[in-house]
Motif scaffolding. Structure first.
Motif, mmCIF file in Angstrom:
data_model
loop_
_atom_site.group_PDB
_atom_site.id
_atom_site.type_symbol
_atom_site.label_atom_id
_atom_site.label_comp_id
_atom_site.label_asym_id
_atom_site.label_seq_id
_atom_site.Cartn_x
_atom_site.Cartn_y
_atom_site.Cartn_z
ATOM 1 N N THR A 148 41.133 54.125 29.669
ATOM 2 C CA THR A 148 39.990 54.887 29.155
ATOM 3 C C THR A 148 38.793 54.007 28.821
ATOM 4 O O THR A 148 37.660 54.474 28.858
ATOM 5 C CB THR A 148 40.381 55.681 27.894
ATOM 6 O OG1 THR A 148 40.846 54.782 26.890
ATOM 7 C CG2 THR A 148 41.447 56.705 28.221
ATOM 8 N N GLU A 149 39.028 52.738 28.507
ATOM 9 C CA GLU A 149 37.924 51.847 28.143
ATOM 10 C C GLU A 149 37.560 50.874 29.262
ATOM 11 O O GLU A 149 36.743 49.989 29.058
ATOM 12 C CB GLU A 149 38.275 51.059 26.880
ATOM 13 C CG GLU A 149 38.394 51.922 25.652
ATOM 14 C CD GLU A 149 38.722 51.126 24.401
ATOM 15 O OE1 GLU A 149 38.617 49.886 24.414
ATOM 16 O OE2 GLU A 149 39.090 51.748 23.408
ATOM 17 N N GLN A 150 38.196 51.031 30.422
ATOM 18 C CA GLN A 150 37.921 50.149 31.550
ATOM 19 C C GLN A 150 37.876 50.991 32.816
ATOM 20 O O GLN A 150 38.522 52.030 32.897
ATOM 21 C CB GLN A 150 39.023 49.087 31.675
ATOM 22 C CG GLN A 150 39.093 48.178 30.478
ATOM 23 C CD GLN A 150 40.377 47.364 30.469
ATOM 24 O OE1 GLN A 150 41.435 47.866 30.794
ATOM 25 N NE2 GLN A 150 40.266 46.112 30.069
ATOM 26 N N PRO A 151 37.150 50.543 33.834
ATOM 27 C CA PRO A 151 37.042 51.319 35.074
ATOM 28 C C PRO A 151 38.254 51.120 35.991
ATOM 29 O O PRO A 151 38.127 50.640 37.108
ATOM 30 C CB PRO A 151 35.756 50.786 35.705
ATOM 31 C CG PRO A 151 35.694 49.364 35.243
ATOM 32 C CD PRO A 151 36.275 49.381 33.841
ATOM 33 N N ILE A 152 39.434 51.468 35.508
ATOM 34 C CA ILE A 152 40.660 51.285 36.282
ATOM 35 C C ILE A 152 41.398 52.608 36.346
ATOM 36 O O ILE A 152 41.702 53.218 35.322
ATOM 37 C CB ILE A 152 41.546 50.194 35.650
ATOM 38 C CG1 ILE A 152 40.806 48.866 35.690
ATOM 39 C CG2 ILE A 152 42.885 50.113 36.369
ATOM 40 C CD1 ILE A 152 41.466 47.764 34.909
ATOM 41 N N ASP A 153 41.679 53.027 37.580
ATOM 42 C CA ASP A 153 42.403 54.274 37.816
ATOM 43 C C ASP A 153 43.198 54.084 39.101
ATOM 44 O O ASP A 153 42.622 54.010 40.189
ATOM 45 C CB ASP A 153 41.415 55.430 37.944
ATOM 46 C CG ASP A 153 42.098 56.767 38.153
ATOM 47 O OD1 ASP A 153 43.330 56.803 38.356
ATOM 48 O OD2 ASP A 153 41.388 57.778 38.120
ATOM 49 N N THR A 154 44.530 53.988 39.011
ATOM 50 C CA THR A 154 45.347 53.708 40.181
ATOM 51 C C THR A 154 45.503 54.904 41.113
ATOM 52 O O THR A 154 46.185 54.801 42.120
ATOM 53 C CB THR A 154 46.739 53.172 39.791
ATOM 54 O OG1 THR A 154 47.436 54.171 39.035
ATOM 55 C CG2 THR A 154 46.636 51.891 39.006
ATOM 56 N N SER A 155 44.856 56.025 40.813
ATOM 57 C CA SER A 155 44.903 57.168 41.729
ATOM 58 C C SER A 155 43.815 57.059 42.791
ATOM 59 O O SER A 155 43.844 57.768 43.787
ATOM 60 C CB SER A 155 44.759 58.481 40.969
ATOM 61 O OG SER A 155 43.462 58.600 40.419
ATOM 62 N N LYS A 164 44.384 51.586 43.742
ATOM 63 C CA LYS A 164 45.699 51.341 44.350
ATOM 64 C C LYS A 164 45.881 49.886 44.749
ATOM 65 O O LYS A 164 47.000 49.387 44.770
ATOM 66 C CB LYS A 164 45.889 52.246 45.563
ATOM 67 C CG LYS A 164 46.112 53.678 45.171
ATOM 68 C CD LYS A 164 46.258 54.579 46.364
ATOM 69 C CE LYS A 164 46.415 56.019 45.880
ATOM 70 N NZ LYS A 164 46.468 56.974 46.962
ATOM 71 N N CYS A 165 44.801 49.180 45.039
ATOM 72 C CA CYS A 165 44.941 47.769 45.424
ATOM 73 C C CYS A 165 44.789 46.828 44.237
ATOM 74 O O CYS A 165 45.049 45.647 44.354
ATOM 75 C CB CYS A 165 43.947 47.415 46.517
ATOM 76 S SG CYS A 165 42.251 47.297 45.975
ATOM 77 N N PHE A 166 44.435 47.338 43.068
ATOM 78 C CA PHE A 166 44.130 46.440 41.959
ATOM 79 C C PHE A 166 45.284 45.571 41.476
ATOM 80 O O PHE A 166 45.059 44.415 41.150
ATOM 81 C CB PHE A 166 43.476 47.212 40.800
ATOM 82 C CG PHE A 166 44.332 47.448 39.614
ATOM 83 C CD1 PHE A 166 44.378 46.530 38.593
ATOM 84 C CD2 PHE A 166 45.110 48.598 39.506
ATOM 85 C CE1 PHE A 166 45.173 46.751 37.492
ATOM 86 C CE2 PHE A 166 45.897 48.810 38.422
ATOM 87 C CZ PHE A 166 45.940 47.889 37.409
ATOM 88 N N PRO A 167 46.537 46.019 41.442
ATOM 89 C CA PRO A 167 47.580 45.119 40.936
ATOM 90 C C PRO A 167 47.730 43.855 41.767
ATOM 91 O O PRO A 167 48.052 42.798 41.249
ATOM 92 C CB PRO A 167 48.857 45.959 41.002
ATOM 93 C CG PRO A 167 48.393 47.361 40.994
ATOM 94 C CD PRO A 167 47.076 47.344 41.714
#
Length: 87
Positions: free
Chosen positions: A33-40, A45-48
């Protein structure tokens, strides 16, 4: 859903990758919620895999920020006093 990714994986990037795999295996996604990260999303999907170096640096900075926040809170409550600076 988490507020910040660094708080979701205190063990580092390896733990974060495990968490993302577990969440995905259940058909869900991870969103901060406090960062622009959403694995959907496609980028999420490539972030990890691609953000390992970024998160190593981010983790160091986040730890320092949390430490400074804790010190400020302790000082505000009168539980922590800094040594007097000699003249």
């Amino acid at each position: 859903m988490v507020t910040r990714i660094d708080l979701a994986s205190p063990g580092g990037i390896g733990d974060l990758q495990d968490i993302v795999r577990q969440v995905r295996s259940r058909g869900a996604s991870l969103k901060a919620t406090e960062q622009p990260i959403d694995t959907s999303t496609a980028a999420g999907k490539c972030f990890p895999r691609s953000w390992a170096g970024v998160f190593a640096e981010f983790d160091d900075q986040s730890s320092e920020e949390r430490q400074m926040e804790g010190i400020a809170q302790g000082e505000g409550r009168g539980r922590l006093q800094r040594p007097a600076t000699p003249p």
